[in-house]
Design a protein around this motif. Sequence first.
Motif, PDB file in Angstrom:
ATOM      1  N   LEU A   9     -59.834  54.298 -28.807  1.00  0.00           N
ATOM      2  CA  LEU A   9     -59.742  54.009 -27.379  1.00  0.00           C
ATOM      3  C   LEU A   9     -60.516  52.747 -27.025  1.00  0.00           C
ATOM      4  CD1 LEU A   9     -58.495  55.121 -24.761  1.00  0.00           C
ATOM      5  CD2 LEU A   9     -60.629  56.377 -24.391  1.00  0.00           C
ATOM      6  N   ARG A  10     -61.611  52.513 -27.705  1.00  0.00           N
ATOM      7  CA  ARG A  10     -62.393  51.293 -27.477  1.00  0.00           C
ATOM      8  C   ARG A  10     -61.573  50.040 -27.830  1.00  0.00           C
ATOM      9  NH1 ARG A  10     -66.748  48.262 -30.143  1.00  0.00           N
ATOM     10  NH2 ARG A  10     -68.365  47.777 -28.593  1.00  0.00           N
ATOM     11  N   GLN A  11     -60.682  50.171 -28.818  1.00  0.00           N
ATOM     12  CA  GLN A  11     -59.845  49.039 -29.223  1.00  0.00           C
ATOM     13  C   GLN A  11     -58.736  48.750 -28.215  1.00  0.00           C
ATOM     14  OE1 GLN A  11     -58.362  50.295 -33.035  1.00  0.00           O
ATOM     15  NE2 GLN A  11     -60.216  49.720 -34.145  1.00  0.00           N
ATOM     16  N   ILE A  12     -58.185  49.787 -27.602  1.00  0.00           N
ATOM     17  CA  ILE A  12     -56.980  49.608 -26.797  1.00  0.00           C
ATOM     18  C   ILE A  12     -57.206  49.793 -25.301  1.00  0.00           C
ATOM     19  CG2 ILE A  12     -55.533  50.362 -28.719  1.00  0.00           C
ATOM     20  CD1 ILE A  12     -55.217  53.064 -27.330  1.00  0.00           C
ATOM     21  N   GLY A  13     -58.408  50.218 -24.888  1.00  0.00           N
ATOM     22  CA  GLY A  13     -58.610  50.639 -23.500  1.00  0.00           C
ATOM     23  C   GLY A  13     -58.871  49.542 -22.512  1.00  0.00           C
ATOM     24  N   GLY A  14     -59.144  48.327 -22.966  1.00  0.00           N
ATOM     25  CA  GLY A  14     -59.363  47.212 -22.056  1.00  0.00           C
ATOM     26  C   GLY A  14     -60.512  47.448 -21.098  1.00  0.00           C
ATOM     27  N   ASN A  15     -60.308  47.061 -19.821  1.00  0.00           N
ATOM     28  CA  ASN A  15     -61.371  47.166 -18.814  1.00  0.00           C
ATOM     29  C   ASN A  15     -61.637  48.594 -18.364  1.00  0.00           C
ATOM     30  OD1 ASN A  15     -61.702  44.366 -18.805  1.00  0.00           O
ATOM     31  ND2 ASN A  15     -60.157  44.077 -17.191  1.00  0.00           N
ATOM     32  N   ARG A  16     -60.812  49.529 -18.814  1.00  0.00           N
ATOM     33  CA  ARG A  16     -61.029  50.928 -18.417  1.00  0.00           C
ATOM     34  C   ARG A  16     -62.106  51.612 -19.247  1.00  0.00           C
ATOM     35  NH1 ARG A  16     -57.001  53.475 -15.330  1.00  0.00           N
ATOM     36  NH2 ARG A  16     -55.129  52.224 -14.962  1.00  0.00           N
ATOM     37  N   VAL A  17     -62.614  50.958 -20.272  1.00  0.00           N
ATOM     38  CA  VAL A  17     -63.563  51.629 -21.149  1.00  0.00           C
ATOM     39  C   VAL A  17     -64.869  50.847 -21.267  1.00  0.00           C
ATOM     40  CG1 VAL A  17     -61.663  52.594 -22.504  1.00  0.00           C
ATOM     41  CG2 VAL A  17     -62.799  50.535 -23.302  1.00  0.00           C
ATOM     42  N   ASN A  18     -65.932  51.600 -21.448  1.00  0.00           N
ATOM     43  CA  ASN A  18     -67.253  51.048 -21.781  1.00  0.00           C
ATOM     44  C   ASN A  18     -67.870  52.022 -22.778  1.00  0.00           C
ATOM     45  OD1 ASN A  18     -69.707  49.679 -21.845  1.00  0.00           O
ATOM     46  ND2 ASN A  18     -70.502  50.811 -20.083  1.00  0.00           N
ATOM     47  N   LEU A  19     -67.328  51.979 -23.997  1.00  0.00           N
ATOM     48  CA  LEU A  19     -67.651  52.997 -24.990  1.00  0.00           C
ATOM     49  C   LEU A  19     -68.612  52.460 -26.033  1.00  0.00           C
ATOM     50  CD1 LEU A  19     -64.030  54.360 -25.493  1.00  0.00           C
ATOM     51  CD2 LEU A  19     -65.876  55.450 -24.238  1.00  0.00           C
ATOM     52  N   PRO A  20     -69.436  53.337 -26.598  1.00  0.00           N
ATOM     53  CA  PRO A  20     -70.358  52.889 -27.646  1.00  0.00           C
ATOM     54  C   PRO A  20     -69.601  52.455 -28.893  1.00  0.00           C
ATOM     55  CG  PRO A  20     -70.340  55.287 -27.510  1.00  0.00           C
ATOM     56  CD  PRO A  20     -69.553  54.789 -26.348  1.00  0.00           C
ATOM     57  N   ALA A  21     -70.123  51.448 -29.589  1.00  0.00           N
ATOM     58  CA  ALA A  21     -69.556  51.077 -30.884  1.00  0.00           C
ATOM     59  C   ALA A  21     -69.842  52.201 -31.875  1.00  0.00           C
ATOM     60  CB  ALA A  21     -70.163  49.763 -31.371  1.00  0.00           C
ATOM     61  N   ILE A  22     -68.817  52.643 -32.578  1.00  0.00           N
ATOM     62  CA  ILE A  22     -68.938  53.735 -33.536  1.00  0.00           C
ATOM     63  C   ILE A  22     -68.518  53.222 -34.902  1.00  0.00           C
ATOM     64  CG2 ILE A  22     -68.126  56.046 -34.175  1.00  0.00           C
ATOM     65  CD1 ILE A  22     -67.545  56.503 -31.184  1.00  0.00           C
ATOM     66  N   ASP A  23     -69.418  53.312 -35.869  1.00  0.00           N
ATOM     67  CA  ASP A  23     -69.126  52.868 -37.232  1.00  0.00           C
ATOM     68  C   ASP A  23     -69.185  54.069 -38.158  1.00  0.00           C
ATOM     69  OD1 ASP A  23     -68.993  50.050 -36.603  1.00  0.00           O
ATOM     70  OD2 ASP A  23     -71.171  50.106 -36.378  1.00  0.00           O
ATOM     71  N   TRP A  24     -68.060  54.335 -38.836  1.00  0.00           N
ATOM     72  CA  TRP A  24     -68.052  55.478 -39.740  1.00  0.00           C
ATOM     73  C   TRP A  24     -68.546  55.093 -41.127  1.00  0.00           C
ATOM     74  CZ3 TRP A  24     -65.071  54.296 -43.847  1.00  0.00           C
ATOM     75  CH2 TRP A  24     -63.918  53.539 -43.675  1.00  0.00           C
ATOM     76  N   GLU A  25     -69.008  56.099 -41.844  1.00  0.00           N
ATOM     77  CA  GLU A  25     -69.454  55.950 -43.222  1.00  0.00           C
ATOM     78  C   GLU A  25     -68.905  57.121 -44.028  1.00  0.00           C
ATOM     79  OE1 GLU A  25     -73.678  55.997 -43.075  1.00  0.00           O
ATOM     80  OE2 GLU A  25     -73.855  54.119 -41.944  1.00  0.00           O
ATOM     81  N   ILE A  26     -68.697  56.912 -45.305  1.00  0.00           N
ATOM     82  CA  ILE A  26     -68.305  57.983 -46.223  1.00  0.00           C
ATOM     83  C   ILE A  26     -69.537  58.342 -47.043  1.00  0.00           C
ATOM     84  CG2 ILE A  26     -66.746  58.708 -48.044  1.00  0.00           C
ATOM     85  CD1 ILE A  26     -65.340  58.079 -45.446  1.00  0.00           C
TER      86      ILE A  26
END
Length: 524
Positions: A505-522
């Motif tokens: 959602l952070r990638q596609i939400g434009g001005n509608r979002v103010n989301l934390p950056a989330i980085d996954w790990e394995i």
Amino acid sequence: MTLPDGWTGRSACALQKAFGLSNEAFAERLGIATRTVGSWHEKPNLRPQSAMQEILDTALTQASQAVKERFAQLVPGAAPAQSSTDIDRDAEERLSADPHISAALDWLDQHAGWASGTARRKVAAQLSQLDVRELRDQGVKRGQIEQRDIARALGDYYRGRVDGYGRYSARYGDSATQTSIVTRADWLDLDYPLVVANDRLRVTSRPADADISLDDELAEHAVRRLAGTLALDARLIDMPLYRLLDVDLGSRRISGNLGVTSFAAYALTMDLLEGELIDALAADRSSRADTLPLRDHYLPDIASVLDTSGRVCAGGTLALCAIARPADPYRGDADYLLLVQERSGHVVNAARRLAVIPKGFHQPMTDLRADAKLGATLRREMEEELFGRDDIDNTIADQRTADPMHPSRLSEPMRWLMADPSRLRMECTGFGLNLVSGNYEFPGLIVIEDDEFWPRFGGQVAANWEAISLRQYSSLDGELLTDLANDVAWSNEGLFALLQGLRRLRQIGGNRVNLPAIDWEIEQ
């Protein structure tokens, strides 16, 4: 005595008054903070979370008859509690007459190698020994085990490594989390639209459950499960489930092969692993040898987790639901409404835990091949869990409609969404295998793009019996969403879907979002 619609702040205060206790004394009796009791007085319509519901149920059950009578006068809707005799009678009636229990008993006789009727006699004998109060107390204790405790315990159990695979972990802001989801890099961030060209799981003709054989110990655990189900009057519907045999996530499509198993096969085998683990954690004995015999048999190492064709691998799909809302003079700028459910204690999967909504088992309804598509499951679950379609809930009624998802039968909100393809985006955001019970998990993101939907239909969105509450969050409130991701009440698969959904959602939400950056790990 029971409350058909559950506890609220008002009914909790009525119980306090029936006991004749101060805030401090009532809090001490329940084993909770005094401020929690105070919040019930301040917010009488507040619905306590599931673990607190269980605590209040237990307090009322254990109260004296005089307290129960005073409470009944204060809360006229409270129903008299069943006596143990009533419970025994109801359980015996279901044992004799419930076709789903009968199907489970027949399945157990067959796979344990018992003569017909043996499972019924064993369950009846087990019922006579059960203490229902102890079973309910066990449910309360299970609800108090945190997601992180489960993930940590399973990380300790599965120490062996398989190259390229590991448990899904994520970092966001100053926080980090671990889950029990085994995945790999090319199973994540799929962003595959769930359309016909991409959604290609297919059903094979492999015989169901021919490879399942229960020894005496495994069969006795299954007997106890059925007896507990009857004693607590829990739902057990022996519906068909898809069983994952293999999966291929390449070429921007989801393909693979499915068999068909039954809910009884799952409930009496792999689904027992979660309760075994959580009970061991509650008793602080999960790290001792020989305390998880079912896990040692069914899912002893990572290789057995990955061998989906060699075991019962049921599962499902669940999605973070984001609904576009227009700007509002009271709420603020245009955003997405994000929905989270708190699961009830009556569901089999992720009971008393937070999860995204919709969330459902991957299962056929009437069309074995068409229903194998993940998108079909998500659309069905939207109708059932968000838009109030009880007629497609096979735990409530038998399915007699030829095409339950025919356009003429759709709810008004779903019919509006389906009328224009641009209104609804459905994507698969990843894949993993859950160490809790070996389930396969397809997390997704559902985005209702047209912000006309919420003003039109927002008042019709309501959870079904599987949830005791819905929470809503704004996609512009990054701080609150970070706190949400840190909540210890999540199910592991729910947290997996939340984090992957927020990433997308952070990638596609434009001005509608103010989301934390989330980085996954394995995490190996």
